[in-house]
Design a protein around this motif. Structure first.
Motif, PDB file in Angstrom:
ATOM      1  N   GLU A 217       0.887  -1.225   0.238  1.00  0.00           N
ATOM      2  CA  GLU A 217       0.099   0.046  -0.110  1.00  0.00           C
ATOM      3  C   GLU A 217       0.669   1.090  -0.058  1.00  0.00           C
ATOM      4  O   GLU A 217       1.925   1.531   0.837  1.00  0.00           O
ATOM      5  CB  GLU A 217      -0.917   0.075   1.289  1.00  0.00           C
ATOM      6  CG  GLU A 217      -1.984  -1.101   1.167  1.00  0.00           C
ATOM      7  CD  GLU A 217      -3.044  -0.946   0.306  1.00  0.00           C
ATOM      8  OE1 GLU A 217      -3.075   0.166  -0.373  1.00  0.00           O
ATOM      9  OE2 GLU A 217      -3.541  -1.955  -0.358  1.00  0.00           O
ATOM     10  N   PRO A 218       0.823   2.249  -0.786  1.00  0.00           N
ATOM     11  CA  PRO A 218       1.451   3.536  -0.935  1.00  0.00           C
ATOM     12  C   PRO A 218       1.644   4.131   0.180  1.00  0.00           C
ATOM     13  O   PRO A 218       0.444   4.645   0.797  1.00  0.00           O
ATOM     14  CB  PRO A 218       0.788   4.322  -1.953  1.00  0.00           C
ATOM     15  CG  PRO A 218       0.261   3.301  -2.846  1.00  0.00           C
ATOM     16  CD  PRO A 218      -0.450   2.270  -1.857  1.00  0.00           C
ATOM     17  N   LYS A 219       2.519   4.393   1.083  1.00  0.00           N
ATOM     18  CA  LYS A 219       2.622   4.974   2.376  1.00  0.00           C
ATOM     19  C   LYS A 219       3.886   5.960   2.146  1.00  0.00           C
ATOM     20  O   LYS A 219       3.791   7.169   2.843  1.00  0.00           O
ATOM     21  CB  LYS A 219       2.949   4.060   3.322  1.00  0.00           C
ATOM     22  CG  LYS A 219       3.285   4.528   4.547  1.00  0.00           C
ATOM     23  CD  LYS A 219       3.706   3.632   5.713  1.00  0.00           C
ATOM     24  CE  LYS A 219       3.984   4.167   7.263  1.00  0.00           C
ATOM     25  NZ  LYS A 219       4.261   2.873   8.125  1.00  0.00           N
ATOM     26  N   TYR A 220       4.839   5.537   1.440  1.00  0.00           N
ATOM     27  CA  TYR A 220       6.007   6.465   1.369  1.00  0.00           C
ATOM     28  C   TYR A 220       6.094   7.073  -0.074  1.00  0.00           C
ATOM     29  O   TYR A 220       6.383   8.390  -0.163  1.00  0.00           O
ATOM     30  CB  TYR A 220       7.224   5.649   1.322  1.00  0.00           C
ATOM     31  CG  TYR A 220       7.560   5.029   2.852  1.00  0.00           C
ATOM     32  CD1 TYR A 220       7.631   5.652   4.047  1.00  0.00           C
ATOM     33  CD2 TYR A 220       7.433   3.675   2.816  1.00  0.00           C
ATOM     34  CE1 TYR A 220       7.569   4.981   5.303  1.00  0.00           C
ATOM     35  CE2 TYR A 220       7.696   2.997   4.090  1.00  0.00           C
ATOM     36  CZ  TYR A 220       8.025   3.679   5.231  1.00  0.00           C
ATOM     37  OH  TYR A 220       8.174   3.059   6.298  1.00  0.00           O
ATOM     38  N   ILE A 221       5.796   6.391  -1.152  1.00  0.00           N
ATOM     39  CA  ILE A 221       5.573   7.204  -2.208  1.00  0.00           C
ATOM     40  C   ILE A 221       4.522   7.373  -2.747  1.00  0.00           C
ATOM     41  O   ILE A 221       3.690   6.527  -3.232  1.00  0.00           O
ATOM     42  CB  ILE A 221       6.339   6.201  -3.616  1.00  0.00           C
ATOM     43  CG1 ILE A 221       7.806   5.922  -3.134  1.00  0.00           C
ATOM     44  CG2 ILE A 221       6.289   7.102  -4.779  1.00  0.00           C
ATOM     45  CD1 ILE A 221       8.502   4.981  -4.177  1.00  0.00           C
ATOM     46  N   LEU A 222       3.991   8.628  -2.577  1.00  0.00           N
ATOM     47  CA  LEU A 222       2.471   9.039  -2.945  1.00  0.00           C
ATOM     48  C   LEU A 222       2.362   9.655  -4.099  1.00  0.00           C
ATOM     49  O   LEU A 222       3.263  10.525  -4.574  1.00  0.00           O
ATOM     50  CB  LEU A 222       2.094  10.022  -1.859  1.00  0.00           C
ATOM     51  CG  LEU A 222       2.333   9.769  -0.236  1.00  0.00           C
ATOM     52  CD1 LEU A 222       2.012  10.900   0.541  1.00  0.00           C
ATOM     53  CD2 LEU A 222       1.725   8.223   0.196  1.00  0.00           C
ATOM     54  N   SER A 223       1.232   9.451  -4.996  1.00  0.00           N
ATOM     55  CA  SER A 223       0.980   9.916  -5.976  1.00  0.00           C
ATOM     56  C   SER A 223       0.228  11.351  -6.036  1.00  0.00           C
ATOM     57  O   SER A 223      -0.536  11.252  -5.075  1.00  0.00           O
ATOM     58  CB  SER A 223      -0.077   8.823  -6.653  1.00  0.00           C
ATOM     59  OG  SER A 223       0.635   7.796  -7.133  1.00  0.00           O
TER      60      SER A 223
END
Length: 239
Positions: A217-223
């Motif tokens: 799940e995206p937690k660090y690299i955010l779109s």
């Protein structure tokens, strides 16, 4: 120059709508910041040189020198953080400003709490940068990057990255909490030849996320939709 109060910043606010500058000035000052206001890009550039602000908040659509040109002019002189204000749906202008060196954007209408959160993010970036440290090592949030050994640790667990994944991770880390456009990332990792190959970035982002994101799940690299990506080094971005 030193700050007048702990946790306070000198901020230049630029907007051609007096009611907006009035609200922003009041809100920022009530949180301890020292605020200078400008009504257009030309006035802002003059006040920037005199006031030496630590953060610039500027509208994009202004008569004369707009926010994009102002960002370009400031970047030729300083690396001070720049937050741009943009009306909803004006994605091309946001991307153009970010490509010129802006650090973040807020879409109008926005809440004062959102603005203050974005200001805190920039304060955190400045504090991290001021901490310095050896050039061969980057330590921030949950990440430890050893440049010489090409080693990346997340929560003290090593993740094995390909050379391109490592290059992308390092660029993210050096620009943590900053919105990076697709074009900026393509140029940073592949050079000018990669700008017209957005599929390279999509694949590399997906690969990097699989290795560093908990449970995928995206937690660090955010779109940032239609714009690019942002690294939240602690996995708890202030929105």
């Amino acid at each position: 120059m030193t700050k007048g109060k702990a946790g306070a910043m000198r901020i230049l606010v630029v907007d051609d709508e007096p009611q907006i500058t009035r609200v922003l000035r009041t809100s920022l000052q009530s949180n301890g910041h020292e605020v200078t206001v400008a009504q257009d890009g030309g006035d802002a550039l003059s006040k920037f040189l005199k006031a030496e602000p630590e953060l610039v908040i500027t509208d994009l659509a202004m008569p004369g020198m707009d926010g994009i040109e102002l960002t370009r002019e400031i970047r030729e002189r300083s690396q001070v953080p720049i937050i741009v204000l943009s009306v909803r749906g004006n994605d091309d202008s946001k991307v153009a400003a970010l490509d010129e060196g802006a650090d973040d954007y807020i879409t109008k209408p926005f809440s004062i709490q959102e603005l203050l959160a974005r200001v805190r993010v920039q304060m955190r970036r400045l504090a991290t940068a001021a901490g310095g440290g050896p050039e061969d090592r980057i330590e921030l949030g949950d990440f430890r990057i050893d440049m010489e050994r090409h080693q990346v640790m997340v929560h003290d667990v090593e993740v094995h990255l390909t050379p391109k994944e490592f290059d992308l991770m390092v660029y993210f880390a050096r620009n943590a909490d900053r919105v990076l456009t697709h074009k900026t990332l393509l140029r940073a990792v592949w050079g000018a030849a990669g700008i017209d190959q957005p599929e390279y970035l999509r694949v590399l982002i997906a690969q990097l996320r699989k290795k560093i994101e908990p449970k995928g799940e995206p937690k660090y690299i955010l779109s940032e939709p239609w714009v690019g990506y942002r690294l939240s080094p602690s996995g708890d971005p202030e929105e």
